[in-house]
Design a protein around this motif. Structure first.
Motif, PDB file in Angstrom:
ATOM      1  N   ILE A   1      60.566  26.335  46.434  1.00 25.71           N
ATOM      2  CA  ILE A   1      59.163  26.449  46.799  1.00 25.71           C
ATOM      3  C   ILE A   1      58.658  27.777  46.298  1.00 25.71           C
ATOM      4  CG2 ILE A   1      57.699  26.880  48.927  1.00 25.71           C
ATOM      5  CD1 ILE A   1      59.661  24.895  50.412  1.00 25.71           C
ATOM      6  N   LYS A   2      59.311  28.885  46.471  1.00 24.62           N
ATOM      7  CA  LYS A   2      58.919  29.902  45.854  1.00 24.62           C
ATOM      8  C   LYS A   2      58.313  29.991  44.306  1.00 24.62           C
ATOM      9  CE  LYS A   2      61.158  33.885  46.933  1.00 24.62           C
ATOM     10  NZ  LYS A   2      61.967  34.726  47.088  1.00 24.62           N
ATOM     11  N   CYS A   3      59.267  29.142  43.623  1.00 21.66           N
ATOM     12  CA  CYS A   3      59.227  29.211  42.246  1.00 21.66           C
ATOM     13  C   CYS A   3      58.124  28.022  41.889  1.00 21.66           C
ATOM     14  CB  CYS A   3      60.371  28.358  41.428  1.00 21.66           C
ATOM     15  SG  CYS A   3      61.858  29.870  41.504  1.00 21.66           S
ATOM     16  N   ILE A   4      57.719  26.967  42.382  1.00 19.63           N
ATOM     17  CA  ILE A   4      56.648  26.089  42.447  1.00 19.63           C
ATOM     18  C   ILE A   4      55.455  26.930  42.861  1.00 19.63           C
ATOM     19  CG2 ILE A   4      55.492  24.227  43.650  1.00 19.63           C
ATOM     20  CD1 ILE A   4      58.213  22.953  43.635  1.00 19.63           C
ATOM     21  N   ASP A   5      55.424  27.967  43.794  1.00 19.69           N
ATOM     22  CA  ASP A   5      54.271  28.682  44.123  1.00 19.69           C
ATOM     23  C   ASP A   5      54.035  29.583  42.828  1.00 19.69           C
ATOM     24  OD1 ASP A   5      53.919  27.705  46.617  1.00 19.69           O
ATOM     25  OD2 ASP A   5      54.736  29.290  47.446  1.00 19.69           O
ATOM     26  N   PHE A   6      54.950  30.118  42.268  1.00 18.83           N
ATOM     27  CA  PHE A   6      54.731  30.852  40.885  1.00 18.83           C
ATOM     28  C   PHE A   6      54.045  30.071  39.960  1.00 18.83           C
ATOM     29  CE2 PHE A   6      58.835  33.737  41.798  1.00 18.83           C
ATOM     30  CZ  PHE A   6      58.179  34.354  42.709  1.00 18.83           C
TER      31      PHE A   6
END
Length: 154
Positions: free
Chosen positions: A45-50
């Motif tokens: 999820i953090k990487c998708i936000d990035f």
């Protein structure tokens, strides 16, 4: 691949891939302390936000998500190509998961990477994709062989 030459090429390619993966996974400078994530989808999820941000972290998100999948596609292909037992999807996925868990544990112990449940998830997805690439390859190869056999008979 059939025949001695095909098998030899496959084993050599698998060895080169294995060596490259060892360098990528364990060839880093050790970290000062262990990093562990046991919360599924937290890193994803953090990487998708990035990916949807305007920051320099877009590159990190792409590398983490697609790299963790893409790097393990060859593993899935090679496992199915080399070992007959791993041409069954459940056996393939279980074997891949055990391999990746071992990699994560070694990275944790040697401090050369973080132990992340999301790496396990993404790596298994990549290996599963490689498994299905193998299945498509086999279907095409078998179809070609069958057509050649039909022409020789008819």
């Amino acid at each position: 691949m059939k025949g001695k030459v095909g098998k030899t090429i496959t084993y050599i390619a698998f060895g080169i891939y294995g060596l490259a993966m060892c360098i990528l996974l364990f060839g880093r400078v050790p970290m000062e302390r262990a990093a562990i994530n046991l919360v599924p989808m937290k890193t994803v999820i953090k990487c998708i936000d990035f990916l949807f941000s305007d920051s320099y972290m877009v590159r990190h998100g792409v590398i983490n998500l697609f790299g963790n999948i893409g790097m393990f596609i060859p593993l899935g292909f090679f496992l199915a190509t080399i070992w007959n037992q791993l041409r069954l999807f459940p056996c393939h996925i279980l074997t891949t998961a055990v391999i990746i868990i071992a990699v994560e544990v070694v990275q944790l112990i040697t401090l050369t990477g973080s132990a992340d449940i999301d790496d396990l998830i993404l790596n298994v997805l990549g290996s599963a994709a490689g498994f299905w690439v193998y299945k498509v390859y086999e279907a095409i190869r078998n179809r070609i062989i069958n057509k050649k056999s039909e022409k020789q008979i008819g």
